[in-house]
Design an enzyme around this catalytic site. Sequence first.
Site, PDB file in Angstrom:
ATOM      1  N   ASP A  72       4.399  -4.641  -9.957  1.00  0.00           N
ATOM      2  CA  ASP A  72       3.067  -5.217 -10.102  1.00  0.00           C
ATOM      3  C   ASP A  72       3.265  -6.690  -9.791  1.00  0.00           C
ATOM      4  O   ASP A  72       3.801  -7.431 -10.623  1.00  0.00           O
ATOM      5  CB  ASP A  72       2.556  -5.029 -11.542  1.00  0.00           C
ATOM      6  CG  ASP A  72       1.126  -5.524 -11.670  1.00  0.00           C
ATOM      7  OD1 ASP A  72       0.780  -6.486 -10.954  1.00  0.00           O
ATOM      8  OD2 ASP A  72       0.370  -4.967 -12.466  1.00  0.00           O
ATOM      9  N   HIS A  73       2.868  -7.097  -8.581  1.00  0.00           N
ATOM     10  CA  HIS A  73       3.292  -8.442  -8.155  1.00  0.00           C
ATOM     11  C   HIS A  73       2.680  -9.539  -9.021  1.00  0.00           C
ATOM     12  O   HIS A  73       3.154 -10.674  -9.016  1.00  0.00           O
ATOM     13  CB  HIS A  73       3.049  -8.671  -6.660  1.00  0.00           C
ATOM     14  CG  HIS A  73       1.610  -8.741  -6.283  1.00  0.00           C
ATOM     15  ND1 HIS A  73       0.858  -7.645  -6.001  1.00  0.00           N
ATOM     16  CD2 HIS A  73       0.777  -9.799  -6.161  1.00  0.00           C
ATOM     17  CE1 HIS A  73      -0.369  -8.011  -5.708  1.00  0.00           C
ATOM     18  NE2 HIS A  73      -0.451  -9.313  -5.798  1.00  0.00           N
ATOM     19  N   HIS A  85      -2.934  -4.911 -12.623  1.00  0.00           N
ATOM     20  CA  HIS A  85      -2.815  -6.357 -12.858  1.00  0.00           C
ATOM     21  C   HIS A  85      -3.520  -6.799 -14.148  1.00  0.00           C
ATOM     22  O   HIS A  85      -2.949  -7.508 -14.971  1.00  0.00           O
ATOM     23  CB  HIS A  85      -3.408  -7.156 -11.693  1.00  0.00           C
ATOM     24  CG  HIS A  85      -2.958  -6.680 -10.350  1.00  0.00           C
ATOM     25  ND1 HIS A  85      -1.658  -6.349 -10.083  1.00  0.00           N
ATOM     26  CD2 HIS A  85      -3.633  -6.497  -9.190  1.00  0.00           C
ATOM     27  CE1 HIS A  85      -1.559  -5.983  -8.813  1.00  0.00           C
ATOM     28  NE2 HIS A  85      -2.740  -6.059  -8.266  1.00  0.00           N
TER      29      HIS A  85
HETATM   30  P1  NAD Z   1       0.958  -0.929   6.313  1.00  0.00           P
HETATM   31  O1  NAD Z   1      -0.067   0.083   6.698  1.00  0.00           O
HETATM   32  O2  NAD Z   1       0.917  -2.264   6.968  1.00  0.00           O
HETATM   33  O3  NAD Z   1       2.411  -0.351   6.586  1.00  0.00           O
HETATM   34  C1  NAD Z   1       2.730   0.989   6.368  1.00  0.00           C
HETATM   35  C2  NAD Z   1       4.107   1.335   6.946  1.00  0.00           C
HETATM   36  O4  NAD Z   1       4.318   2.727   6.795  1.00  0.00           O
HETATM   37  C3  NAD Z   1       4.283   1.028   8.425  1.00  0.00           C
HETATM   38  O5  NAD Z   1       5.600   0.561   8.616  1.00  0.00           O
HETATM   39  C4  NAD Z   1       4.114   2.423   9.081  1.00  0.00           C
HETATM   40  O6  NAD Z   1       4.807   2.564  10.305  1.00  0.00           O
HETATM   41  C5  NAD Z   1       4.753   3.284   8.050  1.00  0.00           C
HETATM   42  N1  NAD Z   1       4.330   4.684   8.121  1.00  0.00           N
HETATM   43  C6  NAD Z   1       3.072   5.186   8.026  1.00  0.00           C
HETATM   44  N2  NAD Z   1       3.114   6.543   8.121  1.00  0.00           N
HETATM   45  C7  NAD Z   1       4.420   6.887   8.249  1.00  0.00           C
HETATM   46  C8  NAD Z   1       5.118   8.121   8.362  1.00  0.00           C
HETATM   47  N3  NAD Z   1       4.485   9.302   8.349  1.00  0.00           N
HETATM   48  N4  NAD Z   1       6.471   8.084   8.447  1.00  0.00           N
HETATM   49  C9  NAD Z   1       7.131   6.907   8.443  1.00  0.00           C
HETATM   50  N5  NAD Z   1       6.525   5.714   8.338  1.00  0.00           N
HETATM   51  C10 NAD Z   1       5.194   5.705   8.260  1.00  0.00           C
HETATM   52  O7  NAD Z   1       0.895  -1.038   4.728  1.00  0.00           O
HETATM   53  P2  NAD Z   1       1.282  -2.299   3.813  1.00  0.00           P
HETATM   54  O8  NAD Z   1       0.118  -3.225   3.744  1.00  0.00           O
HETATM   55  O9  NAD Z   1       2.572  -2.852   4.262  1.00  0.00           O
HETATM   56  O10 NAD Z   1       1.382  -1.630   2.351  1.00  0.00           O
HETATM   57  C11 NAD Z   1       2.497  -0.838   1.961  1.00  0.00           C
HETATM   58  C12 NAD Z   1       2.448  -0.605   0.452  1.00  0.00           C
HETATM   59  O11 NAD Z   1       2.503  -1.857  -0.224  1.00  0.00           O
HETATM   60  C13 NAD Z   1       1.176   0.081  -0.054  1.00  0.00           C
HETATM   61  O12 NAD Z   1       1.511   0.871  -1.164  1.00  0.00           O
HETATM   62  C14 NAD Z   1       0.325  -1.094  -0.537  1.00  0.00           C
HETATM   63  O13 NAD Z   1      -0.591  -0.694  -1.549  1.00  0.00           O
HETATM   64  C15 NAD Z   1       1.391  -2.018  -1.090  1.00  0.00           C
HETATM   65  N6  NAD Z   1       1.000  -3.428  -1.134  1.00  0.00           N
HETATM   66  C16 NAD Z   1       0.774  -4.126   0.018  1.00  0.00           C
HETATM   67  C17 NAD Z   1       0.442  -5.479  -0.044  1.00  0.00           C
HETATM   68  C18 NAD Z   1       0.223  -6.302   1.200  1.00  0.00           C
HETATM   69  O14 NAD Z   1       0.015  -7.516   1.045  1.00  0.00           O
HETATM   70  N7  NAD Z   1       0.256  -5.735   2.401  1.00  0.00           N
HETATM   71  C19 NAD Z   1       0.315  -6.113  -1.284  1.00  0.00           C
HETATM   72  C20 NAD Z   1       0.558  -5.371  -2.448  1.00  0.00           C
HETATM   73  C21 NAD Z   1       0.905  -4.030  -2.353  1.00  0.00           C
END
Ligand code: NAD
Length: 482
Positions: free
Chosen positions: A178-179, A241
């Site tokens: 939980d960032h 959060h």
């Molecule tokens: P994103 O959509 O940018 O990235 C998803 C990744 O998963 C990509 O690398 C994609 O290639 C890969 N992927 C998707 N389907 C796939 C498959 N079948 N096999 C292999 N790889 C596959 O998502 P994100 O924004 O980086 O978020 C990732 C996680 O982090 C989520 O749970 C999100 O809730 C959490 N999160 C993200 C942020 C943020 O700032 N982006 C902040 C807090 C939490």
Amino acid sequence: MNNIPVVLILFGGSGDLAHRKLYPALYNLYHKNLIHDHFGVIATARRPWSHDYLRQQVTQAVFENNDDVDEQEVKEFASHFYYQSHDVTHVDHYIALKDLASELDEKYQAQGNRIFYMAMAPRFFGTIATHIHDQNLTGSGFNRLVVEKPFGRDLKSAEELNKEIRASFDEDSIYRIDHYLGKEMVQNIMPLRMTNPIVKNIWNNNFVQNVQVTLAESLGVGTRGGYYETSGALRDMVQNHIFQIITLLAMPEPENLTADAIHKAKQDLLASLQIPGLDDIKKHFARGQYCAGATTPAYLEEDQVDPNSTVETFAAGQVKFNAGPLAGVPIYFRTGKEMKEKISRIDIVLKHMNNLYGTAHSNNISIIIDPTSEIYFTINGKKISTDGLRREILDYTFSKQEMGQVPDGYERLLHDVFVADSTNFTHWAELKRYWEFVDAVEDGWRKLDGEGDKPESYAPMAFGPKSANDIFDNPKEHWIYR
Ligand code: NAD
């Protein structure tokens, strides 16, 4: 502890989180010599990247995040990264992954230590955990799992996911991120409460009238309408959060500062969490959906949003505990999109005190988490040169220089994973209670939907719908930050 040997396997290596947060955070740990010679990273994702292309991406991510980096050091850092094109649903890819992990284990003498980081859409978490188990991907040293949010979408799905994960990892080895728990001012709640007599002695239900937690965002759902339709403000922000912040505010003082003692204090508090019934939900909760602004669409017009959706983009409510220093004190929260400003803050409103001067305002303690790092006390003082009282503010704001020293939450939390400190991660017992609360409110809202009572629409550039002002126990109470 320096130079922890480990192979880190990152699922979602081409994603936004990896690029913006994880690669720069790993670089900072490398720069500080926490990880150095004995570490390798395997980034996996579907795209057909090469090792070299990944290294370019990692280098770019570091430069985008840091003005002052040594090119040679970044080059050495990036050389520790390896890419595997991998569809997480295909079993054969895990066999290749296992071979590469063993190869890197040997190359970097990582002592069989592995960290698995799930930075992907949550629907894949269970699948990955099952394959890690079935293909025996864990190493012979320590094995830790980092899981992004959201962890389930209700208690039932969270329990299923937990079961899948627990097949390969003990509770002690699971780091549910939980960032918010990595944020400086959230980490400042305990020292503020526990080291200052001026605060410690009034932090109880004799003195505190109510507590107000605001996590407001100024943007709408943008391109994330599809995800938001499966979530809503309550699941997206409150279940994690907001509840973690409330727990830190209301828990009894732990016996000491170990992770075990802090989790115990949290769980003692959460055992006394009041789960709201339908009447409480009608009186003390509010939900809304943003309507169109001058240049912004209404939620119901956003891409991938059902035009009849009842998903809330704003949620407000009340939390109460039967135990802890704030037993019986209403803790109000509100969170939403398209609000007046982007701000995360906590306001502790103290009770009015009988005094010789007649009417005096409440004293408040305010903690600003974002966009600044700030603590201020609002107190009463004498008006200059006339009778009567005026409000004064005693303010401690981090300087620009101090703000520059604050590590990003992800750097701090990744460091905690390396050194096995679970203090600032969500324990399963906590998560379970949060879902029990959120499920009760969701159930109540579905009943109200059935009675034709839908989220109230609200204009952008405000703090949510009018009904958010009617959730207080006492008509004299109100949101002090408006
Ligand atoms: P994103 O959509 O940018 O990235 C998803 C990744 O998963 C990509 O690398 C994609 O290639 C890969 N992927 C998707 N389907 C796939 C498959 N079948 N096999 C292999 N790889 C596959 O998502 P994100 O924004 O980086 O978020 C990732 C996680 O982090 C989520 O749970 C999100 O809730 C959490 N999160 C993200 C942020 C943020 O700032 N982006 C902040 C807090 C939490």
